[in-house]
Enzyme design. Structure first.
Site, PDB file in Angstrom:
ATOM      1  CG  ASP A  54      14.140 -28.471 -21.184  1.00 26.14           C
ATOM      2  OD1 ASP A  54      13.264 -29.352 -21.348  1.00 26.14           O
ATOM      3  OD2 ASP A  54      14.249 -27.832 -20.117  1.00 26.14           O
ATOM      4  CB  SER A  55      16.925 -32.756 -21.664  1.00 28.46           C
ATOM      5  OG  SER A  55      18.106 -32.326 -22.287  1.00 28.46           O
ATOM      6  CG  HIS A  98      20.723 -36.188 -23.522  1.00 21.86           C
ATOM      7  ND1 HIS A  98      19.698 -35.997 -24.430  1.00 21.86           N
ATOM      8  CD2 HIS A  98      20.551 -35.270 -22.547  1.00 21.86           C
ATOM      9  CE1 HIS A  98      18.931 -35.013 -24.010  1.00 21.86           C
ATOM     10  NE2 HIS A  98      19.426 -34.545 -22.874  1.00 21.86           N
TER      11      HIS A  98
END
EC number: 2.3.1.251
Length: 191
Positions: free
Chosen positions: A106-107, A63
């Protein structure tokens, strides 16, 4: 009378571009039609005539630090455990075409599937033809837990560097502050 002349001049100024629109639209429609035909032909040929099969191993989710609050970064998963499979076709120009399905964390550390078609213009800049770099795009569909697994279309850039059957492939998911702006990469092994 002067007001009427101004109206006529304004009408002519506005009318000339409008008369040009059908020709411009026809060119755009033709371009879009050609692009669509090329895309569907490439997907069909890659599906029907694969030259290799691929194993995808998700490697990193990062990110962009400039686009997130620190507290959000600390909560996000950046280790996208998962696996994927696909098939590859190299065209006459040496460019990569692939169809793939991949599942990864995922995140939010939830499972995210993605599948689609990818294309990369490929260069072999060294005398050793095993080394290759590529730039292209992927078109596909994904689904996320935080969006109730509603299928979402994706159009993303692709880049890669590889040697022989091993390729490090990556994309960047653009976004806004605290949303998107994610670098995602995986290893692709061709067999």
């Amino acid at each position: 009378m002067a007001l009427t002349n101004k109206r006529v001049i304004l009408f002519i100024i506005l009318l000339v571009p409008i008369r040009e629109v059908p020709a411009a639209m026809a060119n755009q429609t033709s371009l879009l039609g050609n692009a669509w035909n090329t895309l569907t032909d490439n997907v069909s040929q890659t599906w029907n005539e694969p030259q290799h099969y691929d194993l995808f191993i998700p490697a990193i989710t990062w990110h962009a630090r400039f686009a997130y609050d620190e507290e959000k970064i600390e909560k996000y998963n950046e280790r996208p455990w998962g696996l994927g499979f696909g098939q590859t076709r190299w065209d006459d120009s040496g460019n990569w075409h692939g169809l793939y399905l991949m599942m990864f964390k995922d995140s939010f550390n939830k499972w995210e599937p993605i599948g689609g078609y990818g294309w990369e213009k490929t260069w072999r800049p060294l005398t050793d033809d095993n080394f290759h770099i590529g730039l292209g795009y992927t078109l596909g569909v994904t689904a996320r837990d935080n969006w109730n697994y509603i299928p979402l279309p994706v159009i993303l850039p692709l880049a890669s560097v590889g040697y022989g059957p091993a390729t490090f492939q990556m994309t960047y998911i653009p976004g806004t502050y605290n949303n998107g702006n994610v670098y995602f990469a995986w290893l692709r092994f061709q067999f």
